[in-house]
Design an enzyme around this catalytic site. Structure first.
Site, PDB file in Angstrom:
ATOM      1  CB  SER A   1      -0.903   0.035   1.231  1.00 53.15           C
ATOM      2  OG  SER A   1      -1.643   1.249   1.236  1.00 53.15           O
TER       3      SER A   1
ATOM      4  CG  HIS B   1      -4.754  -1.005   3.970  1.00 49.05           C
ATOM      5  ND1 HIS B   1      -5.020  -0.481   2.716  1.00 49.05           N
ATOM      6  CD2 HIS B   1      -3.971  -0.089   4.585  1.00 49.05           C
ATOM      7  CE1 HIS B   1      -4.416   0.694   2.594  1.00 49.05           C
ATOM      8  NE2 HIS B   1      -3.766   0.953   3.710  1.00 49.05           N
ATOM      9  CG  ASN B   2      -7.142  -1.701  -0.454  1.00 50.01           C
ATOM     10  OD1 ASN B   2      -6.123  -1.479   0.182  1.00 50.01           O
ATOM     11  ND2 ASN B   2      -7.151  -1.756  -1.772  1.00 50.01           N
TER      12      ASN B   2
ATOM     13  CD  GLU C   1      -7.499   2.943   0.053  1.00 49.83           C
ATOM     14  OE1 GLU C   1      -6.400   2.452   0.385  1.00 49.83           O
ATOM     15  OE2 GLU C   1      -7.884   2.953  -1.132  1.00 49.83           O
TER      16      GLU C   1
HETATM   17  C1  6PG Z   1      -3.246   1.405  -1.562  1.00 49.59           C
HETATM   18  C2  6PG Z   1      -4.529   1.584  -2.325  1.00 49.59           C
HETATM   19  C3  6PG Z   1      -4.387   0.960  -3.679  1.00 49.59           C
HETATM   20  C4  6PG Z   1      -5.464   1.386  -4.653  1.00 49.59           C
HETATM   21  C5  6PG Z   1      -6.838   0.967  -4.241  1.00 49.59           C
HETATM   22  C6  6PG Z   1      -7.896   1.799  -4.901  1.00 49.59           C
HETATM   23  O1  6PG Z   1      -3.335   0.833  -0.493  1.00 49.59           O
HETATM   24  O2  6PG Z   1      -2.206   1.844  -2.037  1.00 49.59           O
HETATM   25  O3  6PG Z   1      -5.568   0.968  -1.637  1.00 49.59           O
HETATM   26  O4  6PG Z   1      -4.316  -0.416  -3.506  1.00 49.59           O
HETATM   27  O5  6PG Z   1      -5.406   2.757  -4.858  1.00 49.59           O
HETATM   28  O6  6PG Z   1      -6.981  -0.361  -4.617  1.00 49.59           O
HETATM   29  O7  6PG Z   1      -9.052   1.081  -4.853  1.00 49.59           O
HETATM   30  P1  6PG Z   1     -10.361   1.493  -5.612  1.00 49.59           P
HETATM   31  O8  6PG Z   1      -9.990   1.757  -7.046  1.00 49.59           O
HETATM   32  O9  6PG Z   1     -11.232   0.308  -5.469  1.00 49.59           O
HETATM   33  O10 6PG Z   1     -10.850   2.719  -4.936  1.00 49.59           O
END
Ligand code: 6PG
Length: 475
Positions: free
Chosen positions: A128, A185-186, A189
């Site tokens: 990430s 984590h996502n 997010e």
């Molecule tokens: C990270 C982000 C990365 C990505 C996401 C965006 O941790 O660096 O989470 O993995 O930007 O997958 O996800 P979406 O396109 O589903 O918003």
């Protein structure tokens, strides 16, 4: 053979990780399906470190010292499987394949099994931090065999972000655990971003602040409890003016949120595990609703039925929203950590929530001051039943709960949607309720389907003979 590690897949994340590795003194073999990307990287950044240019997979694998280590940075799904199979055919016992993409953890479980049957080590690593993180220090969540981490760990830790001298990278656990943790984590997010969006919307629609004023509020919030990367960049995005129209950029962006899948996966997994991740769920659904542009434009004349008024005291309401944001954020993390615990139990991973909090303090998208507090909470009590019950978080939420209620009440009165604020508050109220209407649900299930129930006052399983004399029998 002289490269310590190889990177295949040199789109922006792959090439930035390769540069990060080279900048840390590692010799990096480069491979891409077409050599154009390899050459572009070498032309622009070849002087940043020691790279080995290769054209074919054979040449790439031959360039690596043993045991070979290859980091795959291609699109999750079929493309990843194709590269793994090509690599595996060229590798030897003990070599290590690392998948650094956003792979679905069940795919990682399958791949790890397939590779271990071929005596190869497979490491599914969540990474990430976006483009900048990849280059300057991401948060890395590697799963897979512990012995693979022994040789790989120092290398990954060297390129990860560091907080107080500690790397934001640790061995997560077996097979799919690294990608599982990255998925959660996502999900967090998503919840974090939805909560920020609701706070912004309230400041705008309930208080009538303009976008620049709201940017200032977020700038102010980015100190103390709420200090975090996402709050920081919210102020940045809100301050941005559109060059063409002079309007705030946020007003010329179509209000339909995209999603690539990790948030949805988090919720699907939570449903299977039976863990209420209401904050993350509402965030995924809010993105889905936003994307239904046709349906939304057909519905704009539905009656609002507003019964509230604009809050009279702007400063007081801003401070209420801050408290609601913080409390809802605590709930989202508490739920995410519950899911990590449930996943760990389901798959026998033995995950340590405190370790996750530690490596999320820097590098990743959800990096935030308050992860230090989460780490402290799990240090103090590794078996914490809910993050919400750790003294620090309990105090913080209890201090803000009236504000939180005022915000949700105001939003409902004014007809401003706050699905994540409201559902987090309901979760809190559900969790602390001594009795829930689930007793009635059990009664209904017993009535129509003889599904039985337990009693509060004695052991056993019971059924009422609803269609007979309504006496109770032991089932
Ligand atoms: C990270 C982000 C990365 C990505 C996401 C965006 O941790 O660096 O989470 O993995 O930007 O997958 O996800 P979406 O396109 O589903 O918003």
């Amino acid at each position: 053979a002289r490269a310590q590690i190889g990177v295949t897949g040199l789109a922006v994340m792959g090439s930035n990780i390769a540069r990060n590795l080279a900048r840390h003194g590692h010799t990096v073999a480069l491979h891409n399906r077409t050599t154009a990307k390899t050459d572009a990287l070498l032309e622009k950044h070849g002087d940043e470190g020691d790279f080995v240019r290769t054209e074919s997979m054979e040449e790439f694998v031959a360039a690596l010292e043993k045991p070979r280590r290859v980091l795959i940075m291609v699109k999750a799904g079929d493309a990843t499987d194709a590269v793994i199979s090509e690599l595996a055919d060229l590798m030897e016992d003990g070599d290590v394949i690392i998948d650094g993409g956003n792979s679905l953890y069940t795919d990682t479980i399958r791949r790890e099994k397939e590779m271990s049957e071929r005596n190869l080590n497979f490491v599914g690593a969540g990474i990430s931090g976006g483009e900048v993180g990849a280059l300057e220090g991401p948060s890395i969540m590697p799963g897979g065999p512990a012995e693979a981490y022994e040789s790989l760990g120092p290398l990954l830790e060297s390129i990860s972000a560091h907080v107080d001298g500690e790397p934001c990278c640790t061995h997560i656990g077996p097979d799919g655990s690294g990608h599982f943790v990255k998925m959660v984590h996502n999900g967090i997010e998503y919840a974090d971003m939805q909560l920020i969006g609701e706070a912004y919307d309230l400041l705008r629609r309930a208080l009538g602040l303009d976008v620049e004023q709201i940017a200032d509020v977020f700038r102010d919030w980015n100190s103390g409890d709420l200090e975090s990367y996402l709050v920081e960049i919210t102020a940045e995005v809100l301050s941005q003016k559109d060059a063409e129209t002079g309007k705030p950029l946020v007003d010329v962006i179509v209000d339909a949120a995209g999603q690539k899948g990790t948030g949805r996966w988090t919720v699907k997994s939570a449903l299977d595990l039976g863990v209420p991740v209401t904050g993350i769920g509402e965030a995924v659904f809010a993105r889905a609703l936003s994307s239904e542009l046709d349906q939304r434009s057909a519905a704009t004349d539905l009656k609002p039925g507003v019964i509230g008024e604009q809050p009279a005291d702007t400063d007081a309401f801003v401070s209420d929203v801050r408290a609601a944001l913080y409390a809802s954020k605590v709930i989202a993390y508490a739920q995410g950590f519950d899911q990590i615990r449930a996943g760990s139990e389901e798959y026998g991973w033995d995950l340590h929530p405190g370790a996750m909090a530690t490596i999320w303090r820097g590098g990743c998208i959800i990096r935030a001051q308050f992860l230090n507090r989460i780490r402290d909470a799990y240090d103090e009590n590794p078996d914490l039943k809910s993050l919400l019950l750790a003294p620090y978080f309990r105090d913080a939420v209890e201090e803000g709960v009236e504000s939180w209620r005022r915000v949700v009440t105001t939003a409902a009165g004014l007809g401003i949607p706050v699905p994540a604020f409201a559902s987090s508050l309901s979760y809190y109220d559900g969790l602390r309720s001594e009795r829930l209407p689930a007793a009635l649900t059990q009664g209904l299930r017993d009535y129509f389907g003889a599904h039985t129930y337990q009693r509060v006052d004695k052991e056993g399983t019971f059924h009422t003979l609803w269609s007979e004399d309504r006496s109770e029998v032991e089932a």
